[in-house]
Design an enzyme around this catalytic site. Structure first.
Site, PDB file in Angstrom:
ATOM      1  N   ARG A 118     -38.842 -20.033 -62.063  1.00  0.00           N
ATOM      2  CA  ARG A 118     -39.191 -20.925 -60.962  1.00  0.00           C
ATOM      3  C   ARG A 118     -40.236 -20.343 -60.017  1.00  0.00           C
ATOM      4  NH1 ARG A 118     -32.905 -21.817 -59.636  1.00  0.00           N
ATOM      5  NH2 ARG A 118     -32.816 -19.901 -60.856  1.00  0.00           N
ATOM      6  N   GLN A 163     -31.049  -5.479 -71.044  1.00  0.00           N
ATOM      7  CA  GLN A 163     -30.584  -6.754 -71.596  1.00  0.00           C
ATOM      8  C   GLN A 163     -31.752  -7.375 -72.362  1.00  0.00           C
ATOM      9  OE1 GLN A 163     -30.093 -10.055 -68.901  1.00  0.00           O
ATOM     10  NE2 GLN A 163     -28.449 -10.977 -70.112  1.00  0.00           N
ATOM     11  N   ASN A 173     -21.453 -19.791 -53.822  1.00  0.00           N
ATOM     12  CA  ASN A 173     -21.313 -18.422 -54.302  1.00  0.00           C
ATOM     13  C   ASN A 173     -22.599 -17.662 -53.972  1.00  0.00           C
ATOM     14  OD1 ASN A 173     -21.081 -16.112 -55.842  1.00  0.00           O
ATOM     15  ND2 ASN A 173     -21.376 -17.167 -57.810  1.00  0.00           N
ATOM     16  N   ARG A 215     -63.017   3.208 -43.442  1.00  0.00           N
ATOM     17  CA  ARG A 215     -62.463   3.416 -44.792  1.00  0.00           C
ATOM     18  C   ARG A 215     -61.817   4.790 -44.885  1.00  0.00           C
ATOM     19  NH1 ARG A 215     -67.384   2.435 -48.309  1.00  0.00           N
ATOM     20  NH2 ARG A 215     -65.923   3.136 -49.908  1.00  0.00           N
ATOM     21  N   ASN A 248     -75.831   8.208 -49.099  1.00  0.00           N
ATOM     22  CA  ASN A 248     -74.991   9.293 -49.623  1.00  0.00           C
ATOM     23  C   ASN A 248     -74.879   9.279 -51.139  1.00  0.00           C
ATOM     24  OD1 ASN A 248     -73.542   6.871 -49.452  1.00  0.00           O
ATOM     25  ND2 ASN A 248     -71.583   7.944 -49.402  1.00  0.00           N
ATOM     26  N   SER A 281     -82.995   3.911 -34.315  1.00  0.00           N
ATOM     27  CA  SER A 281     -82.592   2.723 -35.063  1.00  0.00           C
ATOM     28  C   SER A 281     -83.223   2.682 -36.445  1.00  0.00           C
ATOM     29  CB  SER A 281     -83.011   1.470 -34.305  1.00  0.00           C
ATOM     30  OG  SER A 281     -82.297   1.427 -33.096  1.00  0.00           O
ATOM     31  N   ARG A 340     -92.497   7.872 -41.121  1.00  0.00           N
ATOM     32  CA  ARG A 340     -92.753   6.444 -41.340  1.00  0.00           C
ATOM     33  C   ARG A 340     -94.264   6.245 -41.298  1.00  0.00           C
ATOM     34  NH1 ARG A 340     -90.532   5.611 -35.317  1.00  0.00           N
ATOM     35  NH2 ARG A 340     -92.510   5.919 -34.247  1.00  0.00           N
TER      36      ARG A 340
HETATM   37  C1  UD1 Z   1     -26.577 -17.285 -59.550  1.00  0.00           C
HETATM   38  C2  UD1 Z   1     -25.130 -17.711 -59.756  1.00  0.00           C
HETATM   39  C3  UD1 Z   1     -24.793 -18.775 -58.719  1.00  0.00           C
HETATM   40  C4  UD1 Z   1     -25.025 -18.255 -57.321  1.00  0.00           C
HETATM   41  C5  UD1 Z   1     -26.441 -17.701 -57.174  1.00  0.00           C
HETATM   42  C6  UD1 Z   1     -26.567 -16.963 -55.871  1.00  0.00           C
HETATM   43  C7  UD1 Z   1     -24.596 -17.507 -62.141  1.00  0.00           C
HETATM   44  C8  UD1 Z   1     -24.455 -18.204 -63.425  1.00  0.00           C
HETATM   45  N1  UD1 Z   1     -24.966 -18.247 -61.087  1.00  0.00           N
HETATM   46  O1  UD1 Z   1     -27.390 -18.408 -59.820  1.00  0.00           O
HETATM   47  O2  UD1 Z   1     -23.426 -19.159 -58.854  1.00  0.00           O
HETATM   48  O3  UD1 Z   1     -24.796 -19.262 -56.382  1.00  0.00           O
HETATM   49  O4  UD1 Z   1     -26.768 -16.788 -58.227  1.00  0.00           O
HETATM   50  O5  UD1 Z   1     -27.859 -16.477 -55.673  1.00  0.00           O
HETATM   51  O6  UD1 Z   1     -24.339 -16.325 -62.060  1.00  0.00           O
HETATM   52  N2  UD1 Z   1     -30.048 -12.237 -64.548  1.00  0.00           N
HETATM   53  C9  UD1 Z   1     -30.041 -11.320 -65.570  1.00  0.00           C
HETATM   54  N3  UD1 Z   1     -29.875 -11.739 -66.850  1.00  0.00           N
HETATM   55  C10 UD1 Z   1     -29.699 -13.042 -67.177  1.00  0.00           C
HETATM   56  C11 UD1 Z   1     -29.715 -13.992 -66.131  1.00  0.00           C
HETATM   57  C12 UD1 Z   1     -29.871 -13.566 -64.834  1.00  0.00           C
HETATM   58  O7  UD1 Z   1     -30.184 -10.119 -65.323  1.00  0.00           O
HETATM   59  O8  UD1 Z   1     -29.532 -13.314 -68.366  1.00  0.00           O
HETATM   60  C13 UD1 Z   1     -30.235 -11.786 -63.165  1.00  0.00           C
HETATM   61  C14 UD1 Z   1     -31.504 -12.301 -62.537  1.00  0.00           C
HETATM   62  O9  UD1 Z   1     -32.555 -11.363 -62.681  1.00  0.00           O
HETATM   63  C15 UD1 Z   1     -31.114 -12.469 -61.078  1.00  0.00           C
HETATM   64  C16 UD1 Z   1     -29.609 -12.684 -61.110  1.00  0.00           C
HETATM   65  O10 UD1 Z   1     -29.167 -12.267 -62.388  1.00  0.00           O
HETATM   66  O11 UD1 Z   1     -31.387 -11.322 -60.308  1.00  0.00           O
HETATM   67  C17 UD1 Z   1     -29.242 -14.156 -60.886  1.00  0.00           C
HETATM   68  O12 UD1 Z   1     -29.873 -14.958 -61.836  1.00  0.00           O
HETATM   69  P1  UD1 Z   1     -30.465 -16.371 -61.443  1.00  0.00           P
HETATM   70  O13 UD1 Z   1     -30.979 -17.001 -62.677  1.00  0.00           O
HETATM   71  O14 UD1 Z   1     -31.357 -16.256 -60.293  1.00  0.00           O
HETATM   72  O15 UD1 Z   1     -29.124 -17.125 -61.015  1.00  0.00           O
HETATM   73  P2  UD1 Z   1     -28.988 -18.363 -60.026  1.00  0.00           P
HETATM   74  O16 UD1 Z   1     -29.335 -19.612 -60.744  1.00  0.00           O
HETATM   75  O17 UD1 Z   1     -29.653 -18.082 -58.762  1.00  0.00           O
HETATM   76 CA    CA Z   2     -31.007 -16.498 -58.039  1.00  0.00          CA
END
Ligand code: UD1
Ligand code: CA
Length: 453
Positions: free
Chosen positions: A14, A72, A167, A329, A382, A401, A436
């Site tokens: 996003r 991951q 959450n 600089r 320079n 100047s 000059r």
């Molecule tokens: C997540 C929570 C949501 C909460 C919100 C708060 C889940 C499914 N949802 O949603 O309930 O309200 O955060 O900010 O957990 N990431 C990984 N691997 C993955 C997917 C994500 O490392 O496979 C990491 C992302 O880099 C990020 C974090 O997990 O830092 C959250 O992922 P993101 O996709 O932003 O979750 P939200 O949709 O914001």
């Molecule tokens: Ca998020």
């Protein structure tokens, strides 16, 4: 003793950016660094960061921090991400905090509160906040004080979407965590392994899940550019307020940008639109004019920078001033009482006390003696196309100047250089150098030309 895992493997679709989301800067520092520093503030026995998307760049940003890195490969969801940390924490006996790399405003004390709940016997604790606009967050399902689950936006019915308690993405778990994670399924709208599913799994195992309510601001997750800007605005407002409490005067503070690495003294004045970056330090009573940009620059007490000046890696002493529209600089050093005026560029040059360069000059790789006067349009040439050379200008010298000083060259103490000269040889002390073409006046020539003669 606790462990901490930060999830930072996501791409951040996003954001619409090539840069991995967790590396987007907030006040000059990657978002992820905020999560890491918050985690470190609680002294975890182990800190694991789960990386994936843009791994190489993310690893670079983590350099110097005492963290372990789990990988991951495929981003299959937050629960799957957390599972990748298992090899590092398999036999860890204490509780584990889990936070997200995209939630930079969380405070250590709030996370401490989650740990406490697990210490008091909860199997799991999570942070929730009440938002006026809960769009995008997981909605909290409750029965009185009991938390039943957290439902992702994509899976929520309109009734659930109307819930404003969300959450925040910060959790503490007891050591049952990795067994519970294996029970997470991906039967949902996104076909992802959701970390919040652990709420139901913990409950099914007869464990208590505690929800700790926090302040809305802390939970701000960054998924979009707009949220990034909002978080940056909050960090900036906090920083400005802190410096004003410590005695800095800001005129139109909301227009001032500064980074956490900047240091300011009492009675510093910052005019509107000032930008202060990097290791900039500004001493007591110094003043920075409107729309000036200072990066890694030191203003000693009482120094003055006038509007629209850009300084990078410069040092300005007390009683010296630069600008308006000056360009300093790296390696520009202005000693006491130096005056550098509009459209003067100074690079890697030492200007001894009282030097005046009022307008339109270039001083590069030069040393200018005490009290010397640099006229408008003076250039130190320079660079010969291959190498840089130095220019020395003596104490009290007067450079007329539009003179060009072709380096390497030395102008002696007290010497003068005539306007428009191209100086290619050293000028002795107290001498006048003129280099000059001589002026010739042709009597009546202009009139004859005009009259068709
Ligand atoms: C997540 C929570 C949501 C909460 C919100 C708060 C889940 C499914 N949802 O949603 O309930 O309200 O955060 O900010 O957990 N990431 C990984 N691997 C993955 C997917 C994500 O490392 O496979 C990491 C992302 O880099 C990020 C974090 O997990 O830092 C959250 O992922 P993101 O996709 O932003 O979750 P939200 O949709 O914001
Ligand atoms: Ca998020």
């Amino acid at each position: 003793m606790h462990a901490h895992v930060i999830l930072a493997a996501g791409q951040g679709t996003r954001m619409r950016s090539r840069l991995p989301k967790v590396l987007h800067p907030l006040l000059g520092k990657p978002m992820l660094a905020y999560a890491v520093e918050t985690a470190l503030a609680l002294n975890p026995a182990k800190l694991v960061v789960v990386v994936g998307h843009g791994k190489e760049k993310v690893l670079e940003a983590l350099e110097g921090y005492p963290v372990e890195v789990a990988f991951q490969e495929e981003q299959l969801g937050t629960a799957h991400a957390l599972l990748q940390a298992e090899p590092f924490l398999r036999d860890f006996p204490g509780p584990t905090l889990v936070t997200q790399g995209d939630t930079p405003l969380l405070s250590p004390s709030t996370l401490g509160g989650l740990l406490e709940r697990v210490g008091e016997g909860a199997g799991m604790a999570l942070l929730t906040v009440e938002l006026s606009d809960p769009t995008g967050y997981g909605r909290i399902l409750r029965q009185g004080e009991e938390v039943l689950g957290s439902v992702e936006e994509k899976d929520a019915t309109p009734e659930v979407r109307a819930i404003r308690e969300v959450n925040a993405g910060a959790y503490a778990f007891d050591p049952f965590l990795f067994r519970a994670l294996k029970e997470v399924r991906n039967e949902n709208a996104a076909r992802e392994y959701y970390l919040p599913d652990l709420i139901a799994i913990y409950r099914a195992h007869g464990k208590r899940v505690a929800a700790v309510r926090g302040a809305a601001e802390e939970a701000l997750g960054v998924n979009t550019r707009e949220e990034l800007a909002r978080v940056e605005g909050i960090l900036l407002a906090r920083l400005r307020a802190e410096w004003m409490r410590r005695g800095v005067r800001m005129i139109l503070p909301e227009s001032v940008y500064l980074e956490p690495s900047v240091e300011l003294a009492p009675d510093v004045t910052l005019w509107p639109g000032v930008v202060l970056k990097g290791k900039t330090r500004i001493g007591e009573g110094a003043e920075v004019g409107p729309y000036a940009l200072l990066e890694d620059t030191v203003l000693e007490p009482g120094a003055r920078v006038l509007g629209h000046t850009v300084a990078q890696g410069a040092v300005i002493a007390g009683g010296a001033d630069a600008g308006p529209f000056a360009r300093l600089r790296p390696g520009a050093v202005l000693r006491e009482g130096v005056h550098v005026g509009n459209f003067v560029e100074v690079k890697n040059s030492l200007l001894h006390p009282g030097v005046k360069a009022g307008h339109l000059a270039y001083l590069g790789d030069a040393e200018v003696g005490e009290g010397a006067n640099i006229g408008a349009g003076v250039i130190t040439a320079n660079y010969d196309g291959k190498r840089k050379h130095r220019t020395w200008i003596g104490k009290g010298a007067f450079i007329g100047s539009n003179a060009v000083l072709v380096a390497p060259v030395r102008v002696g103490d007290g010497a003068m250089v005539g306007a428009g000269s191209v100086i290619t040889q050293d000028v002795p002390e107290e001498a006048l150098a003129v280099a000059r073409g001589r002026q010739r006046n042709l009597e009546g020539y202009a009139r004859r030309k005009r009259e068709g003669g």
